[in-house]
Scaffold this active site. Sequence first.
Site, PDB file in Angstrom:
ATOM      1  N   LYS A  89       0.864  -1.064  -0.124  1.00 39.60           N
ATOM      2  CA  LYS A  89       0.094   0.068   0.046  1.00 39.60           C
ATOM      3  C   LYS A  89       0.911   1.336  -0.036  1.00 39.60           C
ATOM      4  O   LYS A  89       1.565   1.464   0.706  1.00 39.60           O
ATOM      5  CB  LYS A  89      -0.932   0.008   1.119  1.00 39.60           C
ATOM      6  CG  LYS A  89      -1.787   1.323   1.356  1.00 39.60           C
ATOM      7  CD  LYS A  89      -2.861   1.218   2.491  1.00 39.60           C
ATOM      8  CE  LYS A  89      -3.695   2.509   2.439  1.00 39.60           C
ATOM      9  NZ  LYS A  89      -4.835   2.450   3.702  1.00 39.60           N
ATOM     10  N   LYS A  98      -2.164  -1.734  -4.024  1.00 35.36           N
ATOM     11  CA  LYS A  98      -2.840  -0.384  -3.744  1.00 35.36           C
ATOM     12  C   LYS A  98      -2.195   1.008  -3.967  1.00 35.36           C
ATOM     13  O   LYS A  98      -1.257   0.787  -3.066  1.00 35.36           O
ATOM     14  CB  LYS A  98      -3.812  -0.346  -2.612  1.00 35.36           C
ATOM     15  CG  LYS A  98      -4.666   0.749  -2.233  1.00 35.36           C
ATOM     16  CD  LYS A  98      -5.329   0.879  -1.080  1.00 35.36           C
ATOM     17  CE  LYS A  98      -6.051   1.995  -0.606  1.00 35.36           C
ATOM     18  NZ  LYS A  98      -6.752   2.034   0.583  1.00 35.36           N
TER      19      LYS A  98
HETATM   20  C1  PBG Z   1      -7.201   3.743   5.294  1.00 38.11           C
HETATM   21  C2  PBG Z   1      -7.758   3.511   3.943  1.00 38.11           C
HETATM   22  C3  PBG Z   1      -7.643   4.219   3.059  1.00 38.11           C
HETATM   23  C4  PBG Z   1      -8.301   3.605   1.697  1.00 38.11           C
HETATM   24  C5  PBG Z   1      -8.734   2.444   2.336  1.00 38.11           C
HETATM   25  N1  PBG Z   1      -8.595   2.430   3.521  1.00 38.11           N
HETATM   26  C6  PBG Z   1      -6.895   5.590   2.805  1.00 38.11           C
HETATM   27  C7  PBG Z   1      -5.648   6.087   3.342  1.00 38.11           C
HETATM   28  O1  PBG Z   1      -5.038   5.010   3.750  1.00 38.11           O
HETATM   29  O2  PBG Z   1      -5.402   6.938   3.796  1.00 38.11           O
HETATM   30  C8  PBG Z   1      -8.170   4.484   0.534  1.00 38.11           C
HETATM   31  C9  PBG Z   1      -9.212   3.932  -0.378  1.00 38.11           C
HETATM   32  C10 PBG Z   1      -9.683   4.862  -1.747  1.00 38.11           C
HETATM   33  O3  PBG Z   1      -8.813   5.724  -1.934  1.00 38.11           O
HETATM   34  O4  PBG Z   1     -10.252   4.213  -2.457  1.00 38.11           O
HETATM   35  N2  PBG Z   1      -6.969   2.669   6.312  1.00 38.11           N
END
Ligand code: PBG
Length: 322
Positions: A194, A247
């Site tokens: 991520k 991601k």
């Molecule tokens: C946070 C989380 C995020 C997303 C999913 N879980 C945002 C972040 O890490 O700030 C992002 C999902 C998206 O942008 O569609 N735990």
Amino acid sequence: MLRRPRRNRKSTVIREMVEETRLSVKDFIFPVFLIEGVNQKIPVASMPGIYRYSLDLLLEEVESCLKLGIKAFDIFPAYPEDKKDKWATESYQPDTFYLKAIHKIKSTFPEACVMTDVAMDPYSSDGHDGLVQNGKILNDETLEILGKMALAQARAGADILGPSDMMDGRVGYIRQVLDEHDFTEVSIMSYTAKYASAFYGPFRDALDSAPKMGDKKSYQMDPANYREALIEADLDAEEGADFLMVKPALAYLDVIRLLNDNYNLPIAAYNVSGEYAMIKAADEKGWLDGERAMLESLLSIKRAGANVILSYFAKEFALLSK
Ligand code: PBG
């Protein structure tokens, strides 16, 4: 010329015959936003077509998706500021609206697959995925909180837990907590690679979950890094993850391919909020054909090696493939 590749492109029938990648409604997990209350359907400004639903209306949305063949949902709660604190205490209160909703959705639609998000940010007054102390994100102290959250979500009936926090050791920690409480059948889809990405902007609008201070670079990965994804994947595989996720998806197709080539676990990719917003915005301006751009983007994610795609386009795709 003996070889003429164009022969295999001469008609729709032949083109479809030789198609190497095909999308199916079965590939998708649909991320949906939940808010407290009744009869609420509030649009997310930066994500046209996406809403924050109260449970009663979310149940209707889930039902209409199930009829279209979308069977898996990743549910994200938006909490008001007054429910947030430093320790994300609300996340594991058994009567909190998120956990009650998970239970209700599973009992109403046992055939639905329900995924939950394990991270502190929706419940944290700091807006971070971990516990903040003196401007630092504490790792091991966060694990304890994530463990409680994961256990509460398993008790509520979640099928798959999605740790999205990027703390070290969280997959193993959560697996151990689950197993100790006889939740050996609850799956973990780890957010393996991520990245600290600009493409999460609209999601943070939807949940009002942006960090109050600093950024997430001390825990989410540096977009410059590729080989480092192998370190994360090694750990997640060893610690018992059932799926490895990359991601965002589109700016990281190479990383999806890398994990697909190197691991036998199913690979998931999260086509995130900003990727959705870009196509929607360009479509609204008439700058490109949104439907074709959507299909091409989703196809590229699968072609890169994702077996599972989390996407806000899931329902739209299902409607198109009817
Ligand atoms: C946070 C989380 C995020 C997303 C999913 N879980 C945002 C972040 O890490 O700030 C992002 C999902 C998206 O942008 O569609 N735990």
